[in-house]
Design a protein around this motif. Structure first.
Motif, PDB file in Angstrom:
ATOM      1  N   PHE A  43       1.038  -1.625  -0.176  1.00  0.00           N
ATOM      2  CA  PHE A  43       0.199   0.256   0.081  1.00  0.00           C
ATOM      3  C   PHE A  43       0.556   1.228  -0.321  1.00  0.00           C
ATOM      4  O   PHE A  43       0.782   2.251  -0.717  1.00  0.00           O
ATOM      5  CB  PHE A  43      -0.957   0.203   1.560  1.00  0.00           C
ATOM      6  N   GLN A  44       1.559   1.142   0.958  1.00  0.00           N
ATOM      7  CA  GLN A  44       2.823   2.369   1.174  1.00  0.00           C
ATOM      8  C   GLN A  44       4.157   2.848   0.061  1.00  0.00           C
ATOM      9  O   GLN A  44       3.679   4.180  -0.912  1.00  0.00           O
ATOM     10  CB  GLN A  44       3.254   2.545   2.496  1.00  0.00           C
ATOM     11  N   ARG A  45       4.498   1.406  -0.855  1.00  0.00           N
ATOM     12  CA  ARG A  45       4.919   1.572  -1.593  1.00  0.00           C
ATOM     13  C   ARG A  45       4.917   2.127  -3.140  1.00  0.00           C
ATOM     14  O   ARG A  45       5.593   2.342  -3.492  1.00  0.00           O
ATOM     15  CB  ARG A  45       6.153   0.745  -1.420  1.00  0.00           C
ATOM     16  N   SER A  46       3.430   1.099  -3.102  1.00  0.00           N
ATOM     17  CA  SER A  46       3.248   2.115  -3.991  1.00  0.00           C
ATOM     18  C   SER A  46       1.587   3.041  -4.520  1.00  0.00           C
ATOM     19  O   SER A  46       0.918   2.759  -5.401  1.00  0.00           O
ATOM     20  CB  SER A  46       2.293   0.168  -4.732  1.00  0.00           C
ATOM     21  N   ARG A  47       1.764   3.516  -3.304  1.00  0.00           N
ATOM     22  CA  ARG A  47       0.677   4.270  -3.240  1.00  0.00           C
ATOM     23  C   ARG A  47      -1.113   3.907  -3.722  1.00  0.00           C
ATOM     24  O   ARG A  47      -1.602   4.501  -4.040  1.00  0.00           O
ATOM     25  CB  ARG A  47       0.606   5.852  -4.308  1.00  0.00           C
ATOM     26  N   PHE A  48      -1.396   3.089  -3.152  1.00  0.00           N
ATOM     27  CA  PHE A  48      -2.393   1.705  -3.403  1.00  0.00           C
ATOM     28  C   PHE A  48      -3.386   2.843  -2.714  1.00  0.00           C
ATOM     29  O   PHE A  48      -3.929   2.016  -1.181  1.00  0.00           O
ATOM     30  CB  PHE A  48      -2.694   0.568  -3.572  1.00  0.00           C
ATOM     31  N   CYS A  49      -4.055   3.866  -3.472  1.00  0.00           N
ATOM     32  CA  CYS A  49      -5.653   4.751  -3.096  1.00  0.00           C
ATOM     33  C   CYS A  49      -6.647   4.708  -3.915  1.00  0.00           C
ATOM     34  O   CYS A  49      -6.245   5.369  -5.480  1.00  0.00           O
ATOM     35  CB  CYS A  49      -4.814   5.773  -2.549  1.00  0.00           C
ATOM     36  N   PHE A  50      -7.594   4.157  -3.486  1.00  0.00           N
ATOM     37  CA  PHE A  50      -9.239   4.424  -4.381  1.00  0.00           C
ATOM     38  C   PHE A  50      -8.880   5.342  -4.990  1.00  0.00           C
ATOM     39  O   PHE A  50      -9.320   5.711  -6.289  1.00  0.00           O
ATOM     40  CB  PHE A  50     -10.521   3.398  -3.879  1.00  0.00           C
ATOM     41  N   TYR A  51      -9.227   6.196  -3.345  1.00  0.00           N
ATOM     42  CA  TYR A  51      -9.634   8.029  -4.177  1.00  0.00           C
ATOM     43  C   TYR A  51      -8.175   8.485  -5.204  1.00  0.00           C
ATOM     44  O   TYR A  51      -8.481   8.813  -5.813  1.00  0.00           O
ATOM     45  CB  TYR A  51      -9.423   8.787  -3.348  1.00  0.00           C
ATOM     46  N   CYS A  52      -6.826   7.960  -4.781  1.00  0.00           N
ATOM     47  CA  CYS A  52      -5.593   8.753  -5.043  1.00  0.00           C
ATOM     48  C   CYS A  52      -5.882   8.543  -7.076  1.00  0.00           C
ATOM     49  O   CYS A  52      -5.654   9.556  -7.566  1.00  0.00           O
ATOM     50  CB  CYS A  52      -4.626   8.584  -4.570  1.00  0.00           C
ATOM     51  N   HIS A  53      -5.943   6.624  -7.393  1.00  0.00           N
ATOM     52  CA  HIS A  53      -5.937   6.522  -8.559  1.00  0.00           C
ATOM     53  C   HIS A  53      -7.098   7.321  -9.204  1.00  0.00           C
ATOM     54  O   HIS A  53      -7.114   7.431 -10.317  1.00  0.00           O
ATOM     55  CB  HIS A  53      -5.645   5.010  -7.830  1.00  0.00           C
ATOM     56  N   ALA A  54      -8.115   7.309  -8.959  1.00  0.00           N
ATOM     57  CA  ALA A  54      -9.719   7.332  -9.443  1.00  0.00           C
ATOM     58  C   ALA A  54      -8.866   8.761  -9.417  1.00  0.00           C
ATOM     59  O   ALA A  54      -9.912   9.632 -11.125  1.00  0.00           O
ATOM     60  CB  ALA A  54     -10.988   7.621  -8.920  1.00  0.00           C
ATOM     61  N   ARG A  55      -8.365   9.298  -8.628  1.00  0.00           N
ATOM     62  CA  ARG A  55      -8.592  11.103  -8.764  1.00  0.00           C
ATOM     63  C   ARG A  55      -7.296  10.997 -10.234  1.00  0.00           C
ATOM     64  O   ARG A  55      -7.650  12.641 -11.468  1.00  0.00           O
ATOM     65  CB  ARG A  55      -7.651  11.977  -7.659  1.00  0.00           C
ATOM     66  N   ASP A  56      -6.523  11.013 -10.367  1.00  0.00           N
ATOM     67  CA  ASP A  56      -5.378  11.263 -11.361  1.00  0.00           C
ATOM     68  C   ASP A  56      -6.022  10.191 -12.945  1.00  0.00           C
ATOM     69  O   ASP A  56      -5.251  11.135 -13.360  1.00  0.00           O
ATOM     70  CB  ASP A  56      -4.127   9.402 -11.231  1.00  0.00           C
ATOM     71  N   TRP A  57      -6.857   9.980 -13.118  1.00  0.00           N
ATOM     72  CA  TRP A  57      -7.940   9.630 -14.333  1.00  0.00           C
ATOM     73  C   TRP A  57      -8.539  11.039 -14.321  1.00  0.00           C
ATOM     74  O   TRP A  57      -8.626  11.332 -15.313  1.00  0.00           O
ATOM     75  CB  TRP A  57      -8.477   8.110 -13.925  1.00  0.00           C
ATOM     76  N   PHE A  58      -9.119  11.203 -13.364  1.00  0.00           N
ATOM     77  CA  PHE A  58     -10.231  11.936 -13.373  1.00  0.00           C
ATOM     78  C   PHE A  58      -9.638  13.260 -13.766  1.00  0.00           C
ATOM     79  O   PHE A  58     -10.492  14.172 -14.203  1.00  0.00           O
ATOM     80  CB  PHE A  58     -12.083  12.273 -12.265  1.00  0.00           C
ATOM     81  N   GLU A  59      -9.040  13.517 -13.573  1.00  0.00           N
ATOM     82  CA  GLU A  59      -8.121  14.778 -13.404  1.00  0.00           C
ATOM     83  C   GLU A  59      -6.871  15.220 -14.556  1.00  0.00           C
ATOM     84  O   GLU A  59      -6.583  15.609 -15.059  1.00  0.00           O
ATOM     85  CB  GLU A  59      -7.999  15.140 -12.042  1.00  0.00           C
ATOM     86  N   ASP A  60      -6.325  14.095 -14.478  1.00  0.00           N
ATOM     87  CA  ASP A  60      -5.068  14.413 -15.512  1.00  0.00           C
ATOM     88  C   ASP A  60      -4.909  13.857 -16.740  1.00  0.00           C
ATOM     89  O   ASP A  60      -4.479  13.083 -17.197  1.00  0.00           O
ATOM     90  CB  ASP A  60      -3.734  13.712 -14.264  1.00  0.00           C
ATOM     91  N   ARG A  61      -6.638  12.425 -16.372  1.00  0.00           N
ATOM     92  CA  ARG A  61      -6.003  11.117 -17.394  1.00  0.00           C
ATOM     93  C   ARG A  61      -4.702  10.149 -17.169  1.00  0.00           C
ATOM     94  O   ARG A  61      -4.186   9.280 -18.786  1.00  0.00           O
ATOM     95  CB  ARG A  61      -6.255  11.541 -18.864  1.00  0.00           C
ATOM     96  N   ASP A  62      -4.506  10.187 -16.167  1.00  0.00           N
ATOM     97  CA  ASP A  62      -2.992   9.148 -16.566  1.00  0.00           C
ATOM     98  C   ASP A  62      -4.041   7.710 -15.449  1.00  0.00           C
ATOM     99  O   ASP A  62      -4.783   8.038 -14.668  1.00  0.00           O
ATOM    100  CB  ASP A  62      -2.116   9.717 -14.619  1.00  0.00           C
ATOM    101  N   PRO A  63      -3.759   6.808 -16.433  1.00  0.00           N
ATOM    102  CA  PRO A  63      -4.638   5.481 -15.867  1.00  0.00           C
ATOM    103  C   PRO A  63      -4.285   4.756 -15.658  1.00  0.00           C
ATOM    104  O   PRO A  63      -4.856   3.464 -14.274  1.00  0.00           O
ATOM    105  CB  PRO A  63      -5.109   4.855 -17.441  1.00  0.00           C
ATOM    106  N   ARG A  64      -2.993   4.662 -15.101  1.00  0.00           N
ATOM    107  CA  ARG A  64      -2.299   3.239 -14.082  1.00  0.00           C
ATOM    108  C   ARG A  64      -3.159   2.995 -12.827  1.00  0.00           C
ATOM    109  O   ARG A  64      -2.028   1.796 -12.845  1.00  0.00           O
ATOM    110  CB  ARG A  64      -0.401   3.844 -14.185  1.00  0.00           C
ATOM    111  N   GLY A  65      -3.010   4.090 -12.213  1.00  0.00           N
ATOM    112  CA  GLY A  65      -3.754   3.578 -10.866  1.00  0.00           C
ATOM    113  C   GLY A  65      -4.861   2.862 -11.190  1.00  0.00           C
ATOM    114  O   GLY A  65      -5.311   1.665 -10.121  1.00  0.00           O
ATOM    115  N   LEU A  66      -5.626   3.258 -12.002  1.00  0.00           N
ATOM    116  CA  LEU A  66      -6.925   2.567 -11.940  1.00  0.00           C
ATOM    117  C   LEU A  66      -6.181   1.166 -12.466  1.00  0.00           C
ATOM    118  O   LEU A  66      -7.502   0.199 -12.786  1.00  0.00           O
ATOM    119  CB  LEU A  66      -8.243   3.136 -13.015  1.00  0.00           C
ATOM    120  N   LEU A  67      -6.039   1.220 -13.829  1.00  0.00           N
ATOM    121  CA  LEU A  67      -5.407  -0.398 -14.429  1.00  0.00           C
ATOM    122  C   LEU A  67      -4.926  -1.222 -13.015  1.00  0.00           C
ATOM    123  O   LEU A  67      -4.914  -2.097 -13.239  1.00  0.00           O
ATOM    124  CB  LEU A  67      -4.863   0.071 -14.908  1.00  0.00           C
ATOM    125  N   ALA A  68      -4.092  -0.672 -11.984  1.00  0.00           N
ATOM    126  CA  ALA A  68      -4.275  -1.632 -10.690  1.00  0.00           C
ATOM    127  C   ALA A  68      -4.681  -2.363 -10.084  1.00  0.00           C
ATOM    128  O   ALA A  68      -4.676  -3.346  -9.926  1.00  0.00           O
ATOM    129  CB  ALA A  68      -2.949  -0.488 -10.109  1.00  0.00           C
TER     130      ALA A  68
END
Length: 409
Positions: A43-68
Motif C-alpha cells: 500500500f505505502q510503496r505503490s500508493r495503492f489508494c482508490f481515491y488517488c487512483h480515481a483522481r489521477d484519471w479524472f483530473e489528469d487522465r493518468d490510467p495507471r492507478g485504475l489499471l492497478a
C-alpha cells in the motif's frame, strides 16, 4: 533516525508475531499478521489508494492507478474462483459461500457507495489509505478515522429504518449461482477487460507521453522508470542495488495491484476475506451501545456476510491482527523510504478529516464494507453488490471532483 525507527518497529512486530503464535489459533493470527505486513508495505510503496487512483484519471487522465485496481480485482477473481470451486462444487444449488462479502442489492447500497465516494473526496482518501497514511505522518488521517467511527455510529442509528424500507427484501446476488463459476468469471473478466481497454487509451495521449518522458529524464520513481530511446543493454543490478531501489521513490502501480490481488486470494484460505473496517465498526458499536446511543438490536445486520461489526469478546481477531500488520508494515516502509514526515494539523485538516470520515463511516456501515471489503473482496467473490457499490462510489468521486474544481478547492 529513520532507520533506527524502522528497526524498532520491526523488532516490535517480531515480538508481536512471537506472542501471537503462542495464543489460541496462533497460526491463523500469524498468517493474518504476515498478510497485513505485505499489504502495508505494498500500500505505502505503490500508493495503492482508490481515491488517488480515481483522481489521477479524472483530473489528469493518468490510467495507471485504475489499471492497478483492475489488475487486483482480476487476480483475486481468478484465485477466488479456484478456491470457492473446491468448497462449493455446485454453486447453483442455492447455497452462498460462508463469510464471503456478498451483500443485498438495493438503492441503499447505491446511497452507501455515493456517501463513501464523497467521503473520499472530502477527506482525501478511503479508510484503508487513511490507515497506511498514518505511517507517513498525515495530518488528516487521524481525524478521518475518528470521523469514520462517528459515521459508523450514525449508520447504526439509521440501520433499522433502512433495513425495513429496502434491505430486508433486497436480493443477494452471487453471480456463480446464476452463471456457474466459468460463466461468472468470464463475464466479470470481460467487463474488467473492457474497462482496461478504455483506460489504456490514456497511454497513447500526447500529454501523458510527455509526462512519462519527463519522468524518465528526471530519473523516474522506483520500479516505474520509463526507458526512452536506445538505452542499450542494461546492467543487471546487484542485490544491494535492488534493496536500495525498493525504498526509493515509489513502486510501479501494477506491482501494488498484483500484490493486493494475490494476498486477497490467499487470505480466504486461512481467514475471512480482506476488510479493514470490521475492527473500527465493532469497537464503535460496542462503545455506542454501552452509552445507549444506538438501538440494542440491529435487525438482520449480523446475518449478512461482510465486514462484520458484531461485538466481540476479544479484539484479538484475525481482522484486528491484519490491520495491525497493515499499519506496522506501512510504518516500516515509510521509515525506510524516508517518506515519514510528521505534519501538524490545522483547522482545515481537522474539518476535512472529521466531515469526510463521517461520510466514509456511514457509507461503510450501511454498505457492509469499504473499498477493500465490499468493492474488492465482494467483486472478487462474484458479488453484484461489490460492482454496484464500486460504480456508485466512482461516480460520486467524479461528481465531487467536479464540484471542488468549480468552487476552487
Amino acid at each position: 533516525m529513520q532507520r533506527i525507527a524502522s528497526s524498532i518497529v520491526v523488532a516490535l512486530l517480531l515480538a508481536w508475531g512471537v506472542w501471537l503464535q503462542q495464543q489460541t489459533g496462533g497460526s491463523a493470527l500469524v498468517f493474518a499478521l504476515v498478510s497485513g505486513l505485505v499489504l502495508g508495505v505494498a500500500f505505502q510503496r505503490s500508493r495503492f489508494c482508490f481515491y488517488c487512483h480515481a483522481r489521477d484519471w479524472f483530473e489528469d487522465r493518468d490510467p495507471r492507478g485504475l489499471l492497478a485496481i483492475v489488475l487486483a480485482i482480476a487476480v483475486g477473481l481468478i484465485g477466488y474462483t479456484v478456491v470457492l470451486g473446491g468448497w462449493i462444487v455446485n454453486p447453483t444449488a442455492g447455497r452462498l459461500p460462508p463469510d464471503m462479502h456478498i451483500g443485498p442489492v438495493s438503492w441503499v447500497l447505491v446511497l452507501a457507495g455515493v456517501a463513501f465516494g464523497l467521503g473520499m473526496v472530502v477527506s482525501g482518501s478511503c479508510i484503508s489509505a487513511h490507515w497506511y497514511r498514518l505511517s507517513e505522518g498525515s495530518a488528516t488521517s487521524p481525524f478521518a478515522l475518528l470521523g469514520s467511527a462517528l459515521g459508523f455510529i450514525a449508520g447504526f442509528k439509521s440501520w433499522n429504518a433502512l433495513y425495513s424500507l429496502a434491505i430486508a427484501d433486497a436480493p443477494v446476488v452471487w453471480l456463480p449461482a446464476h452463471l456457474g463459476y466459468g460463466g461468472a468469471m468470464l463475464a466479470q473478466l470481460t467487463v474488467l477487460g473492457l474497462v482496461a481497454a478504455y483506460l489504456w487509451r490514456g497511454f497513447a495521449s500526447a500529454s501523458y507521453q510527455r509526462k512519462m518522458a519527463l519522468a524518465a529524464a528526471q530519473g523516474g520513481t522506483g520500479f516505474a522508470v520509463a526507458q526512452a530511446g536506445d538505452m542499450g543493454v542494461a546492467a543487471v543490478p546487484g542485490l544491494g542495488a535492488i534493496w536500495v531501489r525498493l525504498w526509493q521513490g515509489r513502486w510501479s502501480y501494477w506491482s501494488g495491484g498484483l500484490v493486493v490481488g494475490l494476498v486477497g486470494a490467499f487470505a480466504i484460505i486461512r481467514m475471512k476475506p480482506l476488510g479493514v473496517t470490521a475492527l473500527l465498526g465493532s469497537a464503535s458499536r460496542q462503545w455506542a451501545d454501552s452509552l445507549g446511543w444506538i438501538p440494542p438490536t440491529m435487525h438482520g445486520l449480523d446475518g449478512f456476510a461482510g465486514c462484520s461489526t458484531t461485538p466481540q469478546s476479544t479484539f484479538l481477531t484475525p481482522n484486528a491482527v491484519l490491520l495491525s500488520g497493515i499499519v506496522g508494515g506501512a510504518f516500516v516502509a515509510a521509515f525506510l523510504s524516508r517518506q515519514f514526515v510528521l505534519r501538524m494539523p490545522g483547522w482545515r485538516d481537522v474539518l476535512r478529516g472529521l466531515s469526510g470520515g463521517v461520510l466514509l463511516g456511514w457509507g461503510a456501515m450501511v454498505g457492509l464494507g469499504c473499498t477493500v471489503g465490499t468493492l474488492l473482496s465482494g467483486s472478487q467473490a462474484g458479488a453484484v453488490s461489490g460492482w454496484i457499490f464500486g460504480a456508485a462510489m466512482f461516480a460520486a468521486i467524479w461528481a465531487g471532483l467536479q464540484v471542488k474544481r468549480r468552487i476552487g478547492l
